[in-house]
Design a protein around this motif. Structure first.
Motif, PDB file in Angstrom:
ATOM      1  N   LYS A   1       0.827  -1.213   0.000  1.00  0.00           N
ATOM      2  CA  LYS A   1       0.000   0.000   0.000  1.00  0.00           C
ATOM      3  C   LYS A   1       0.857   1.256   0.000  1.00  0.00           C
ATOM      4  N   ARG A   2       1.964   1.239   0.740  1.00  0.00           N
ATOM      5  CA  ARG A   2       2.858   2.394   0.762  1.00  0.00           C
ATOM      6  C   ARG A   2       3.452   2.638  -0.627  1.00  0.00           C
ATOM      7  N   ALA A   3       3.907   1.581  -1.281  1.00  0.00           N
ATOM      8  CA  ALA A   3       4.479   1.711  -2.621  1.00  0.00           C
ATOM      9  C   ALA A   3       3.420   2.171  -3.620  1.00  0.00           C
ATOM     10  N   GLN A   4       2.214   1.657  -3.498  1.00  0.00           N
ATOM     11  CA  GLN A   4       1.129   2.052  -4.395  1.00  0.00           C
ATOM     12  C   GLN A   4       0.798   3.530  -4.223  1.00  0.00           C
TER      13      GLN A   4
ATOM     14  N   ALA B   1       2.769   5.917  -3.171  1.00  0.00           N
ATOM     15  CA  ALA B   1       3.859   6.715  -3.732  1.00  0.00           C
ATOM     16  C   ALA B   1       3.774   6.751  -5.257  1.00  0.00           C
ATOM     17  N   ARG B   2       3.409   5.629  -5.876  1.00  0.00           N
ATOM     18  CA  ARG B   2       3.273   5.582  -7.326  1.00  0.00           C
ATOM     19  C   ARG B   2       2.088   6.419  -7.795  1.00  0.00           C
ATOM     20  N   GLN B   3       0.984   6.391  -7.062  1.00  0.00           N
ATOM     21  CA  GLN B   3      -0.191   7.161  -7.454  1.00  0.00           C
ATOM     22  C   GLN B   3       0.109   8.647  -7.499  1.00  0.00           C
ATOM     23  N   ILE B   4       0.788   9.134  -6.501  1.00  0.00           N
ATOM     24  CA  ILE B   4       1.098  10.564  -6.459  1.00  0.00           C
ATOM     25  C   ILE B   4       2.006  10.922  -7.625  1.00  0.00           C
ATOM     26  N   ARG B   5       2.966  10.068  -7.886  1.00  0.00           N
ATOM     27  CA  ARG B   5       3.900  10.316  -8.971  1.00  0.00           C
ATOM     28  C   ARG B   5       3.210  10.138 -10.322  1.00  0.00           C
ATOM     29  N   ASP B   6       2.324   9.168 -10.450  1.00  0.00           N
ATOM     30  CA  ASP B   6       1.712   8.849 -11.729  1.00  0.00           C
ATOM     31  C   ASP B   6       0.517   9.731 -12.090  1.00  0.00           C
TER      32      ASP B   6
END
Length: 149
Positions: free
Chosen positions: A51-54, A56-61
């Motif tokens: 969930k933490r990695a997801q 971080a990816r959402q904000i970046r993506d």
């Protein structure tokens, strides 16, 4: 069957979600496609990391998804179908993979075929609209012209 999702599955959940699904759906669809892993005690500890990695990816993506949506909005896409009858009905149908290939041929950005949602089946020549889900918050409509070759 209790599973932990490793990828976004429409109408089911996001990566890191623990879901309860029917045995056949889990065994025959989710697990072979590596969309989920069995929910064990050790795997449940990894949910927080997923969930933490997801997140971080959402904000970046999100910004990138909006940029790609802008590029797709300016694109004119033509799909050449194999053959059509006299009334304009295709011998077959246009799939999401055909749309992705046409976007790539038109000079558009690379997109995943699983992100393309073709409404029903495109079985006639003419203009059609397909939805592309780039991000949970960003979807865009793409006009596709189907011509017989």
């Amino acid at each position: 069957m209790k599973l932990i999702l490793t990828a976004d599955v429409p109408n089911l959940g996001a990566p890191g979600d623990i879901v309860e699904v029917k045995d056949g759906y889990g065994r025959n669809y989710l697990l072979p496609r590596q969309l989920a892993i069995p929910a064990t005690r050790g795997a449940e500890k990894q949910v927080a990391a997923i969930k933490r990695a997801q997140k971080a990816r959402q904000i970046r993506d999100l910004g990138h998804a909006r940029e790609v949506a802008g590029q797709l909005g300016n694109l004119s896409v033509t799909v050449k179908a194999k053959a059509a009858g006299d009334s304009g009905r295709l011998f077959g149908s246009v799939t999401a993979a055909d749309v992705v290939d046409a976007v790539r041929a038109a000079g558009g950005p690379p997109i995943d075929r699983r992100a393309v949602e073709v409404p029903g089946q495109i079985k006639t020549v003419g203009n059609h609209a397909v939805t592309i889900r780039l991000h949970p918050e960003v979807t865009t409509e793409l006009g596709v012209e189907v011509v017989a070759s």
